[in-house]
Design a protein around this motif. Sequence first.
Motif, PDB file in Angstrom:
ATOM      1  N   VAL A   1      62.055  12.916  81.357  1.00  0.00           N
ATOM      2  CA  VAL A   1      61.626  12.748  79.971  1.00  0.00           C
ATOM      3  C   VAL A   1      62.352  11.556  79.387  1.00  0.00           C
ATOM      4  O   VAL A   1      63.558  11.399  79.546  1.00  0.00           O
ATOM      5  CB  VAL A   1      61.946  14.009  79.133  1.00  0.00           C
ATOM      6  N   THR A  15      55.336  12.841  74.834  1.00  0.00           N
ATOM      7  CA  THR A  15      56.301  13.858  74.452  1.00  0.00           C
ATOM      8  C   THR A  15      55.835  14.541  73.170  1.00  0.00           C
ATOM      9  O   THR A  15      54.946  14.057  72.469  1.00  0.00           O
ATOM     10  CB  THR A  15      57.698  13.260  74.237  1.00  0.00           C
ATOM     11  N   ALA A  49      55.759  19.051  76.759  1.00  0.00           N
ATOM     12  CA  ALA A  49      54.881  17.881  76.788  1.00  0.00           C
ATOM     13  C   ALA A  49      53.698  18.108  77.717  1.00  0.00           C
ATOM     14  O   ALA A  49      52.542  17.823  77.357  1.00  0.00           O
ATOM     15  CB  ALA A  49      55.669  16.643  77.218  1.00  0.00           C
TER      16      ALA A  49
END
Length: 705
Positions: free
Chosen positions: A277, A337, A561
């Motif tokens: 991420v 995200t 996400a």
Amino acid sequence: MRRARVIALTAGCSLALAACTTSAAEPGTDAASNAGAAGSSDAGSALAAGDLGVLAPASQDEALEALPAVSLAELPTPRLADGVTPPTNRWYSSLAFGEVGLPVFPLPMSVKATEAGFAVGLPEVTATETTIAGAHVDRVAVDLGATSYVVSAADPVSVTLDYLDGAGTVLAHVHLAAGSPYVSVTAASDLDLTLASADGTAWTEQDAGDADGTLATTTSGTGTYAVLAPQAPSADGALSLAAGASAVLWALPPDGEPADLAPYAAVVTGVDVGGSVSDSGATTTLTYRTEGDATTAVVRLPHQGGCTDGDPVGTYEGIYGPMPVCVGSAPSWQVPTVDVATGLDVSGLTGDERAELATQVAADLDATDVAALAADTYFGGKALYRLAQLAELAQGLGDDELATRALGMLKDGMEPWTQVDGCTERSERCFGYDATWKGVVGQATAFGSEEFNDHHFHYGYFLYAAGVLGSLDPSTVSSMQPVMDALAADIAATTGSDRVPALRVFDPYQGHSWASGISPFADGNNQESSSEAVTAWAGLELWGEASGNATLADRGAWLVANEAASALAYWVDPNTADIPGAETFSHEVVAMNWGGKRDYATWFSPEPAAMAAIQLIPLSPSAGYLGTSDPEHIRAVVAEAFGGSVDLPSSPPQFSDYLLAYRGLAGADDAATALEQARTLPEDSIDDGFSRSYLLAWLMVLAAQ
């Protein structure tokens, strides 16, 4: 510890990117996993080393060991090799439990395992007004001469079946992996098998091109099926494999030629999951491990995007849309995200609005009896989540007296659930560990949670409430941590062990979770409430932040996400234009997705309002992803749910509160109109996981944009 983020909802567009921590490893790094090898178990599967860890194995086991033993349901007679953790909530769970002969849908093919062997088929998509279906049909049946099979290896993406003779000797290993167009058979000893076309069509040898082996094809139904093996089968499908040799079977894409996929027809022994991420998005990399490290090919679902390295070598048609076949053993993709927050940002509201909300919060607290909150893991979790939002809202309004009162009620509500040994004293409001099913079970159960149905839906509410409480009062974290970490391990352990499987409910290939524990269905596994799945992972991230576990927070960020991207693509805002025949499917949402079909239906209600609302509940402060849809689509969803108009009907249907809140995401004017209607919404129209306070605050914030 840093306080969890509080964000403002933005109508009709994406929320700002969350300032989440970046994991240490890049996508595609080597994974420490051998879960797919014959005879191994989910205990070995993990994310790529250093990526998005949730709990170190020692901490994970410590949290699970602290819970008392419970046993609330018998495990259906499992077909599992020694050492394999029961693979609940997988696309292939029915292979391990219950009735033999239920098909599974690894995509692009479907597979039905029998005691003697298995059958494959390429689902042919059909559609009605309420269903898009790709049911299994036996097209090629493979008889291995076996009398039974067991699951001998399992990871979040793939599964291996060992076929046995009457004496229990392994005859062959059969490997299946989601996204792989290939099904392989590897002989454990010299093996004679047959591959029979359902139409009785003969097998004929073909030019194998660059492939290493002999290629043969047959037709069945409307499709062509191919097998690559050391030698071609006879015309009637008889084939002999020496010990250690393999045959790889696949269906040709409608636009394909026999030799197109033959060079990539590898034996897939397992799949490693990598994720990271960053501010640019959440990246997933799946590494398909193959015998001899051969390069294989993988099909992509729409949310994964197209091939990133060269043109596809074929395209399958499926119930989720076109699936291009991309060469390469480690497909990778990125999704946006999601901003995750403990509460709404009410700082910009007017004095009158703040006063109205304070009065309403007081009324909602007056109507709440903490001692009488629901005692099961679903409605009990929702009640705590509701209290957490009231406490967060009171805090945001700056009303110290109200905030102290709400926080105290939240603490009182959480206390019995976070008592580690609670299940030794009572049969409700507590959690224990089931050593047979290998996971955490709460009491009282709900909706089959004792058989591991819906754990992420249930436990997500607890994790979200704990994340809010921990952010408001960090002194509560240590008392909540043992139980909350155990819940996190149950649904999202990084590393599988003999206590829990890795990523119990989440399918990294599909990008979403599966809700059924044992999946006793002919259409595969399913998930109904995409929004509660998103809430689960948002709660995981918030709990990670509140408890100071940055890797847990990052894992939550990666999961939320991916789940949100799939929720939009396949449930909330589905694009069915490229699905053959799907023009007859006439609805704005898909209420339930399965491995083998997509339905405008729910488990609990036939009403249109239910179809939409089950994709909205509980509209947490982290639900801004729902506002990324076009405003016209949002209005169309509400209008369908309300019977033709975006305005609240004179007799509001169940879930009108969520539908009004969702309408607010279409724009400030919509939010202002919905706000006026929300003020007069009957009290019995407010869901038990919601509150009028939160509904008004949500719409006020959106109307002010």
